[in-house]
Design a protein around this motif. Structure first.
Motif, short mmCIF file in Angstrom:
data_model
loop_
_atom_site.label_atom_id
_atom_site.label_comp_id
_atom_site.label_asym_id
_atom_site.label_seq_id
_atom_site.Cartn_x
_atom_site.Cartn_y
_atom_site.Cartn_z
N LEU A 207 149.18 69.49 124.85
CA LEU A 207 149.24 69.52 123.40
C LEU A 207 150.14 70.67 122.94
CD1 LEU A 207 148.27 68.48 120.66
CD2 LEU A 207 146.30 70.02 120.86
N GLY A 208 151.27 70.32 122.36
CA GLY A 208 152.18 71.33 121.84
C GLY A 208 153.05 71.99 122.88
N VAL A 209 153.00 71.55 124.12
CA VAL A 209 153.82 72.13 125.19
C VAL A 209 154.31 71.00 126.10
CG1 VAL A 209 152.64 74.35 125.18
CG2 VAL A 209 151.80 72.52 126.66
N SER A 210 155.24 71.34 126.97
CA SER A 210 155.73 70.36 127.93
C SER A 210 154.82 70.32 129.15
CB SER A 210 157.15 70.72 128.36
OG SER A 210 157.15 71.97 129.05
N ARG A 211 154.96 69.28 129.96
CA ARG A 211 154.17 69.19 131.18
C ARG A 211 154.59 70.27 132.18
NH1 ARG A 211 150.59 65.37 131.53
NH2 ARG A 211 150.70 63.56 130.13
N GLU A 212 155.84 70.67 132.13
CA GLU A 212 156.30 71.74 133.00
C GLU A 212 155.61 73.06 132.63
OE1 GLU A 212 158.99 68.43 133.06
OE2 GLU A 212 158.25 69.66 131.38
N PHE A 213 155.50 73.30 131.34
CA PHE A 213 154.79 74.50 130.88
C PHE A 213 153.33 74.44 131.31
CE2 PHE A 213 152.21 76.86 127.89
CZ PHE A 213 152.93 78.02 127.63
N LEU A 214 152.73 73.27 131.17
CA LEU A 214 151.32 73.12 131.53
C LEU A 214 151.10 73.35 133.01
CD1 LEU A 214 148.69 72.30 130.04
CD2 LEU A 214 149.04 69.99 130.91
N ALA A 215 152.06 72.95 133.84
CA ALA A 215 151.91 73.12 135.29
C ALA A 215 151.91 74.58 135.71
CB ALA A 215 153.03 72.37 136.01
N GLU A 216 152.49 75.45 134.88
CA GLU A 216 152.55 76.86 135.23
C GLU A 216 151.18 77.52 135.22
OE1 GLU A 216 155.25 78.71 132.57
OE2 GLU A 216 156.99 77.52 133.21
N GLY A 217 150.21 76.92 134.55
CA GLY A 217 148.90 77.53 134.45
C GLY A 217 147.82 76.82 135.23
N GLU A 218 148.20 75.98 136.17
CA GLU A 218 147.21 75.19 136.90
C GLU A 218 146.37 76.03 137.85
OE1 GLU A 218 149.37 72.08 138.79
OE2 GLU A 218 149.48 70.83 136.97
N GLY A 219 146.76 77.27 138.08
CA GLY A 219 145.99 78.12 138.98
C GLY A 219 144.77 78.75 138.34
N GLY A 220 144.42 78.35 137.13
CA GLY A 220 143.25 78.89 136.46
C GLY A 220 143.56 79.58 135.15
N LEU A 221 144.85 79.70 134.82
CA LEU A 221 145.23 80.39 133.58
C LEU A 221 144.68 79.67 132.36
CD1 LEU A 221 146.85 82.62 132.18
CD2 LEU A 221 148.85 81.10 132.28
N TRP A 222 144.73 78.33 132.39
CA TRP A 222 144.28 77.60 131.21
C TRP A 222 142.76 77.61 131.10
CZ3 TRP A 222 148.36 78.68 129.49
CH2 TRP A 222 149.60 78.18 129.85
N LEU A 223 142.07 77.80 132.21
CA LEU A 223 140.62 77.97 132.12
C LEU A 223 140.28 79.27 131.40
CD1 LEU A 223 139.38 76.78 135.63
CD2 LEU A 223 139.16 75.59 133.43
N ALA A 224 141.07 80.30 131.69
CA ALA A 224 140.89 81.56 130.96
C ALA A 224 141.19 81.36 129.48
CB ALA A 224 141.79 82.64 131.55
N GLY A 225 142.21 80.56 129.18
CA GLY A 225 142.52 80.26 127.79
C GLY A 225 141.40 79.51 127.10
#
Length: 329
Positions: free
Chosen positions: A196-214
Motif C-alpha cells: 500500500l503506497g509503495v512498490s513491491r521492491e520497496f516492500l521486499a526490503e523489509g521482509e526480514g522483520g522490519l515491517w513487523l516492527a512497523g
C-alpha cells in the motif's frame, strides 16, 4: 501564595538555562560531548536543523541560554505581556524544532527493549544505548527546558486565553484519534505483504522483520488514538467498570495529561522531521506510503495537545461529580 506557586516554574527554567548555557561554553572551549554535526554518530542525525554546526556553536548556545534565563526570570514577576512574546518562541524552538524523529523512536522502542529478553528476541542486538545515545538524550534535555519555560509562560498569562474550551477539546480529541489511522493502515498492510503506497521492491526490503516492527508502532498509534478519546469522554474522568479495583474512582488528571502531553510533542517533532526530509527530496512521489502519512503528524500532535490542555483545564475548573451508571462503561 499563588504568585509563589507560579514563580517556581520561571526559576526552574532559569536554572535549566544557566546549566545548559554552561554546557554550551564547555563545548565551545573543547570539552567533548557536543551533540550535533560531526559529533553525532547517527546517520539519521544528518537532517537535524543543527546538523551543520560545530562545537564552536556552543557560544551561540550560551547566548541563547542567557536570553532564556532572562526571559524566565521576567516571567516570575507580574506586569506587562512582553516576556510572553519572547518566551513562547523560545519554548517552541526547544520543544519542537531542535529535536528530531529519533526522540519518538527512542520512546517507541523502549517498551520493546524491555520485553524482548522475556521472549528471547534479539532485535538485531539493539540495546538501550542504541535507542538513547547522547544526542537523543540531549534532545530530552532541550524538551525539558522548553516545557519549563512554557509552564512559566502559562502561569504568567493564566486567565488571558479562552481558546481551550471543552467543545474545542472534544473536536481535537476526535481529530487526534483519526489522523494516525492512515499511517496505521499502511504499516499493517506492509506487515501483511500488501504494498500500500509503495512498490513491491520497496516492500521486499523489509521482509526480514522490519515491517513487523512497523506494525508494532502502528498498533501503538491506534491504541493511543483510542485512549485519546478518553480526554473527551466520561471514562477519561472516572475509571470504567471493567478495571478491577479502580472502577468508579476518579482518574488522576496527571495520569492522562503527562503521557498525552509528551506524546503530542514527540509525534509533532517526528512529523516536522519528515516534512524536512520531504522538502530535502529524500522521498519519491510513487513511494508516498513511506512518508506522506507522517507529514500529517503535526496535525495529530497539535490536536492531541489541544485536547490535553482542554482536559486539564476542565478537570481543574469543574467540581468532581459522583459517578452514575451512565458514566461507567
Amino acid at each position: 501564595m499563588e504568585t509563589l506557586t507560579s514563580s517556581w516554574r520561571g526559576y526552574a527554567a532559569a536554572v535549566w538555562a544557566l546549566a545548559y548555557g554552561g554546557l554550551g561554553v564547555a563545548w565551545a572551549l573543547g570539552v567533548p560531548g557536543f551533540p550535533w554535526g560531526g559529533s553525532d554518530p547517527d546517520p539519521d542525525g544528518a537532517l537535524s536543523v543543527l546538523s551543520g554546526t560545530t562545537p564552536r556553536f556552543g557560544w551561540w548556545i550560551a547566548a541563547f541560554a542567557l536570553l532564556t534565563m532572562v526571559t524566565a526570570l521576567a516571567l516570575t514577576r507580574r506586569g506587562g505581556r512582553a516576556p510572553l512574546f519572547v518566551a513562547w518562541p523560545i519554548a517552541a524552538l526547544l520543544v519542537l524544532v531542535i529535536p528530531d524523529s529519533r526522540l519518538m523512536m527512542g520512546v517507541a522502542y523502549t517498551p520493546l527493549l524491555l520485553v524482548a529478553p522475556a521472549f528471547g528476541w534479539s532485535l538485531g542486538g539493539a540495546t538501550f544505548a542504541d535507542a538513547w545515545p547522547w544526542p537523543v538524550l540531549n534532545q530530552l534535555l532541550c524538551v525539558l527546558g522548553g516545557l519549563l519555560l512554557a509552564a512559566a509562560a502559562l502561569a504568567y498569562g493564566r486567565g488571558r486565553s479562552h481558546w481551550f474550551t471543552p467543545a474545542r477539546g472534544r473536536t481535537a480529541a476526535y481529530v487526534a484519534a483519526v489522523v494516525p489511522l492512515v499511517y496505521c493502515l499502511t504499516r499493517w498492510a506492509w506487515a501483511l505483504g500488501i504494498p500500500l503506497g509503495v512498490s513491491r521492491e520497496f516492500l521486499a526490503e523489509g521482509e526480514g522483520g522490519l515491517w513487523l516492527a512497523g506494525a508494532y508502532l502502528a498498533t501503538f498509534g491506534a491504541l493511543g488514538g483510542v485512549l485519546t478519546l478518553g480526554l473527551a469522554q466520561p471514562w477519561g474522568e472516572i475509571f470504567p467498570r471493567w478495571i478491577p479495583g479502580l472502577r468508579g474512582r476518579r482518574v488522576p488528571p496527571l495520569l492522562a495529561v503527562v503521557p498525552a502531553g509528551f506524546v503530542s510533542i514527540i509525534i509533532t517533532v517526528a512529523g516536522l522531521t519528515y516534512i524536512r526530509w520531504t522538502v530535502a527530496g529524500r522521498f519519491a512521489l510513487d513511494e508516498w506510503g513511506a512518508w506522506l502519512p507522517e507529514c500529517f503528524w503535526p496535525i495529530w500532535g497539535a490536536a492531541l495537545a489541544t485536547a490535553t490542555v482542554s482536559y486539564r483545564l476542565r478537570r481543574r475548573g469543574a467540581p468532581y461529580a459522583a459517578s452514575s451508571p451512565r458514566t461507567l462503561l
